[in-house]
Motif scaffolding. Structure first.
Motif, mmCIF file in Angstrom:
data_model
loop_
_atom_site.group_PDB
_atom_site.id
_atom_site.type_symbol
_atom_site.label_atom_id
_atom_site.label_comp_id
_atom_site.label_asym_id
_atom_site.label_seq_id
_atom_site.Cartn_x
_atom_site.Cartn_y
_atom_site.Cartn_z
ATOM 1 N N LEU A 29 0.835 -1.204 0.000
ATOM 2 C CA LEU A 29 0.000 0.000 0.000
ATOM 3 C C LEU A 29 0.869 1.253 0.000
ATOM 4 N N GLY A 30 2.072 1.129 0.565
ATOM 5 C CA GLY A 30 3.015 2.245 0.556
ATOM 6 C C GLY A 30 3.525 2.565 -0.833
ATOM 7 N N ILE A 31 3.477 1.593 -1.726
ATOM 8 C CA ILE A 31 3.833 1.847 -3.130
ATOM 9 C C ILE A 31 2.685 2.561 -3.827
ATOM 10 N N ASN A 32 1.469 2.099 -3.563
ATOM 11 C CA ASN A 32 0.276 2.718 -4.149
ATOM 12 C C ASN A 32 -0.928 2.247 -3.337
ATOM 13 N N SER A 33 -1.519 3.147 -2.574
ATOM 14 C CA SER A 33 -2.604 2.736 -1.674
ATOM 15 C C SER A 33 -3.920 2.496 -2.405
ATOM 16 N N ARG A 34 -3.957 2.697 -3.723
ATOM 17 C CA ARG A 34 -5.160 2.389 -4.492
ATOM 18 C C ARG A 34 -5.096 0.994 -5.129
ATOM 19 N N LEU A 35 -4.073 0.234 -4.820
ATOM 20 C CA LEU A 35 -4.018 -1.142 -5.314
ATOM 21 C C LEU A 35 -5.208 -1.923 -4.777
ATOM 22 N N LEU A 58 -6.036 -3.462 10.696
ATOM 23 C CA LEU A 58 -5.041 -2.385 10.764
ATOM 24 C C LEU A 58 -5.717 -1.019 10.872
ATOM 25 N N GLU A 59 -6.834 -0.856 10.169
ATOM 26 C CA GLU A 59 -7.572 0.411 10.217
ATOM 27 C C GLU A 59 -8.273 0.587 11.565
ATOM 28 N N ASN A 60 -8.885 -0.478 12.069
ATOM 29 C CA ASN A 60 -9.615 -0.391 13.338
ATOM 30 C C ASN A 60 -8.696 -0.086 14.516
ATOM 31 N N LYS A 61 -7.457 -0.538 14.430
ATOM 32 C CA LYS A 61 -6.476 -0.256 15.489
ATOM 33 C C LYS A 61 -5.777 1.085 15.286
ATOM 34 N N ASP A 62 -6.157 1.796 14.232
ATOM 35 C CA ASP A 62 -5.537 3.084 13.887
ATOM 36 C C ASP A 62 -4.060 2.949 13.545
ATOM 37 N N ILE A 63 -3.636 1.742 13.183
ATOM 38 C CA ILE A 63 -2.287 1.596 12.637
ATOM 39 C C ILE A 63 -2.256 2.248 11.257
ATOM 40 N N ILE A 64 -3.374 2.124 10.536
ATOM 41 C CA ILE A 64 -3.586 2.906 9.313
ATOM 42 C C ILE A 64 -4.832 3.753 9.550
ATOM 43 N N PRO A 65 -4.677 4.974 10.070
ATOM 44 C CA PRO A 65 -5.850 5.822 10.327
ATOM 45 C C PRO A 65 -6.453 6.422 9.065
ATOM 46 N N GLY A 66 -5.711 6.407 7.963
ATOM 47 C CA GLY A 66 -6.241 6.987 6.736
ATOM 48 C C GLY A 66 -5.307 6.781 5.562
ATOM 49 N N TYR A 67 -5.772 7.222 4.400
ATOM 50 C CA TYR A 67 -4.994 7.113 3.163
ATOM 51 C C TYR A 67 -4.944 8.488 2.512
ATOM 52 N N ASN A 209 -7.379 13.370 1.535
ATOM 53 C CA ASN A 209 -7.520 12.681 2.817
ATOM 54 C C ASN A 209 -8.292 11.370 2.715
ATOM 55 N N ASN A 210 -8.482 10.874 1.493
ATOM 56 C CA ASN A 210 -9.110 9.563 1.313
ATOM 57 C C ASN A 210 -8.678 8.988 -0.027
ATOM 58 N N ALA A 211 -7.435 8.544 -0.085
ATOM 59 C CA ALA A 211 -6.860 8.094 -1.356
ATOM 60 C C ALA A 211 -7.474 6.794 -1.862
ATOM 61 N N ARG A 212 -8.130 6.020 -0.990
ATOM 62 C CA ARG A 212 -8.713 4.746 -1.414
ATOM 63 C C ARG A 212 -10.203 4.852 -1.748
ATOM 64 N N ILE A 213 -10.739 6.051 -1.757
ATOM 65 C CA ILE A 213 -12.148 6.199 -2.097
ATOM 66 C C ILE A 213 -12.392 5.655 -3.507
ATOM 67 N N SER A 214 -13.508 4.977 -3.690
ATOM 68 C CA SER A 214 -13.804 4.398 -5.001
ATOM 69 C C SER A 214 -14.226 5.492 -5.982
ATOM 70 N N ILE A 215 -14.068 5.201 -7.257
ATOM 71 C CA ILE A 215 -14.502 6.135 -8.297
ATOM 72 C C ILE A 215 -16.007 6.388 -8.166
ATOM 73 N N LYS A 216 -16.758 5.346 -7.846
ATOM 74 C CA LYS A 216 -18.214 5.460 -7.700
ATOM 75 C C LYS A 216 -18.575 6.413 -6.558
ATOM 76 N N PHE A 246 -0.811 7.043 -0.802
ATOM 77 C CA PHE A 246 -0.089 6.296 0.231
ATOM 78 C C PHE A 246 -0.898 6.204 1.523
ATOM 79 N N PRO A 247 -0.638 5.179 2.339
ATOM 80 C CA PRO A 247 -1.316 5.072 3.632
ATOM 81 C C PRO A 247 -0.616 5.943 4.666
ATOM 82 N N GLN A 248 -1.399 6.603 5.513
ATOM 83 C CA GLN A 248 -0.807 7.345 6.626
ATOM 84 C C GLN A 248 -0.639 6.349 7.769
#
Length: 339
Positions: A29-35, A58-67, A209-216, A246-248
């Motif tokens: 995800l650090g290479i490209n968080s939209r993979l 990882l998201e629920n534990k806030d290890i990845i709080p956002g993208y 602040n939301n790099a993984r948001i879908s196109i839809k 990238f993931p934060q």
């Protein structure tokens, strides 16, 4: 589902340990968080639902709080500056920070230690506007500061999250098809001349602040057709207005400390030192400046000894090229907002 996120980076009391699969997922995800989950699963030889379960955890534990999406304000024809402040007293510090957060042009604010207590990234449409913004900042903090330093940013490069996994992934040389919505093909191509409009700015502000948001989902937020959204993002990536997704990652909760190394480099040697730092496993961002320092590396190290080893490695390899340097510790990032 990622919680509302605005680029904050803070210390977490609880520390986590990751296994190799979690580390590999974060590295990819650090290479490209939209993979896509499917593509990541194929590379790691895991089912997509396994990747989803791990990522949700990882998201629920806030290890990845956002993208986040890195947007080059310079390529949007904005001038960007880093202002460093040293305070002589802190009685009004919290009130000052709140006022600075509400100033539109202050797009990143970081609390630091070392020679400087506060780091503010500012954008402007012209030098004249920057002068006005800077004077407004001084009005708020003039009675509390001892000194300041201004650097004009020329370029900022995201280098990935390479310190967690011992594996090296080259997603551009694989037999698996990369999902088109990752825009990976455009990310690795040379810059194309690009025009933009207000709809593009809306897209950038959401993606920031939301790099993984879908196109839809993006289409529904902006009320544009999905094909239009896709082509606009493709254009923005091709024009290097968007340079990375990238993931934060909360590396602080994984036992790392965040440092900024400001370096004054012999201009003749700038490119080779940049390339060295770009490939260093502890580096996540590199910035070029005009001013007292012309290079900055964002470094994550587990302790002072590891930081010392990184610095010694750089100084030993480029002893004749590094004219001066200073190290800052970043305690927290309390604002990271676009325009």
């Amino acid at each position: 589902m990622v919680k509302e996120f605005h680029g904050e980076v803070v210390h977490k009391k609880k520390k986590y340990k990751l296994d190799s699969l979690d580390k590999d997922i974060i590295t990819l995800l650090g290479i490209n968080s939209r993979l896509s989950l499917s593509f990541i699963g194929k590379l790691l030889k895991k089912r997509p639902d396994t990747i989803k379960y791990r990522l949700d955890n990882l998201e629920n534990k806030d290890i990845i709080p956002g993208y986040m999406t890195y947007v080059s304000l310079n390529n949007l024809k904005k001038s960007t500056f880093l202002i460093l402040f040293k305070f002589n007293e802190f009685s009004e510090f919290e009130n000052i920070i709140e006022k600075l957060k509400n100033m539109k042009n202050n797009y990143i604010i970081q609390l630091a230690g070392g020679n400087w207590d506060l780091r503010i990234y500012v954008y402007s449409n012209s030098i004249e506007e920057f002068n006005s913004v800077f004077n407004n900042i001084l009005k708020e903090i003039s009675g509390s500061i001892k000194e300041y330093l201004i650097l004009q940013m020329i370029k900022k490069i995201y280098t990935g999250i390479k310190m967690l996994s011992d594996k090296s992934f080259n997603i551009n040389q694989t037999n698996y098809r990369i999902n088109r919505s990752s825009f990976q093909k455009q990310l690795i191509k040379n810059k194309k001349k690009t025009e933009w409009d207000e709809q593009d700015i809306k897209i950038l502000n959401i993606l920031h602040n939301n790099a993984r948001i879908s196109i839809k989902d993006l289409s529904e937020k902006i009320d544009l057709a999905t094909t239009s959204i896709f082509e606009r993002i493709k254009k923005l990536v091709s024009g290097k207005i968007i340079t990375s997704f990238f993931p934060q990652v909360s590396l602080l909760s994984l036992g790392y400390q965040w440092y900024k190394i400001l370096i004054r480099v012999n201009p003749v040697s700038l490119e080779k030192i940049k390339n060295f730092l770009k490939n260093h496993p502890n580096t996540t961002f590199i910035s070029e400046f005009i001013g007292e320092y012309n290079l900055q590396a964002s470094i994550f190290a587990k302790n002072q000894k590891q930081l010392y080893n990184v610095l010694r490695e750089i100084r030993t390899k480029y002893s004749k090229d590094i004219l001066s340097y200073e190290t800052q510790i970043v305690f927290s990032q309390i604002k990271n907002k676009l325009i």
